[in-house]
Design an enzyme around this catalytic site. Sequence first.
Site, short mmCIF file in Angstrom:
data_model
loop_
_atom_site.label_atom_id
_atom_site.label_comp_id
_atom_site.label_asym_id
_atom_site.label_seq_id
_atom_site.Cartn_x
_atom_site.Cartn_y
_atom_site.Cartn_z
N HIS A 17 39.24 40.37 39.33
CA HIS A 17 39.83 39.86 38.18
C HIS A 17 38.63 40.02 36.99
CE1 HIS A 17 43.06 37.31 40.17
NE2 HIS A 17 43.55 38.30 39.54
N LYS A 41 56.29 31.40 41.75
CA LYS A 41 55.49 31.80 42.96
C LYS A 41 54.78 30.77 43.67
CE LYS A 41 53.81 36.50 41.52
NZ LYS A 41 52.57 37.50 41.36
N ARG A 90 44.76 48.32 42.04
CA ARG A 90 43.87 48.33 43.08
C ARG A 90 44.25 49.60 44.02
NH1 ARG A 90 45.40 42.61 44.25
NH2 ARG A 90 47.09 43.29 43.25
N SER A 128 44.12 37.48 45.10
CA SER A 128 44.30 35.98 45.16
C SER A 128 44.81 35.63 46.39
CB SER A 128 44.95 35.46 44.09
OG SER A 128 44.38 35.72 42.97
#
Length: 162
Positions: A17, A41, A90, A128
């Site tokens: 990030h 989430k 990514r 994460s």
Amino acid sequence: MRTVIYPGSFDPLTNGHLDVIQRATKLFDRVIVAVAKNESKSPLFTLEERLDLVTRAVEHLPTVDADSFDGLLVEYAESQSAQAIIRGLRAVSDFEFEFQLALMNRKLNERVETIFMMPKDTYTFLSSRIVKEIARLGGDVSSFVPAHVQKALLARLLVAEV
Ligand code: ADP
């Protein structure tokens, strides 16, 4: 004044990030890292904790602010007079969902552009979710997250195990 929003859950913020944030500062006068509430989430860290971890990580970057938001991203972007949204890509696996999201956001508000940025290659495998998994299993995450995030992760996971 060119303003961009970099939204995400940041549960927690990683060096991937941060890499995207630093790249964004070269293109925009102001970068707002916007932590999404994302209760659905079931985040490991609360919204306030995630915001605090982001705030401390960007302290040394004068054109970067940390904030939180709930609700529609394009409305938040409009409220901040932002011209664009940045999302990180990514791998090809990120693409389908991000493409759908970008087109939906354009449908909701044509004035806000979505820009995709690729991190440094060494961060392409970072997420994460993976960082939390490694930390949970007792692995060393010091090269994946800033020191204060590592500390917060260890503290949270220790408490969870008691
Ligand atoms: P979200 O729940 O919105 O996907 P994340 O915090 O997981 O929130 O990610 C925020 C943004 O940062 C997303 O666009 C994601 O693709 C991107 N991102 C996450 N990890 C990396 C990384 N290692 N390198 C580049 N971009 C990343």
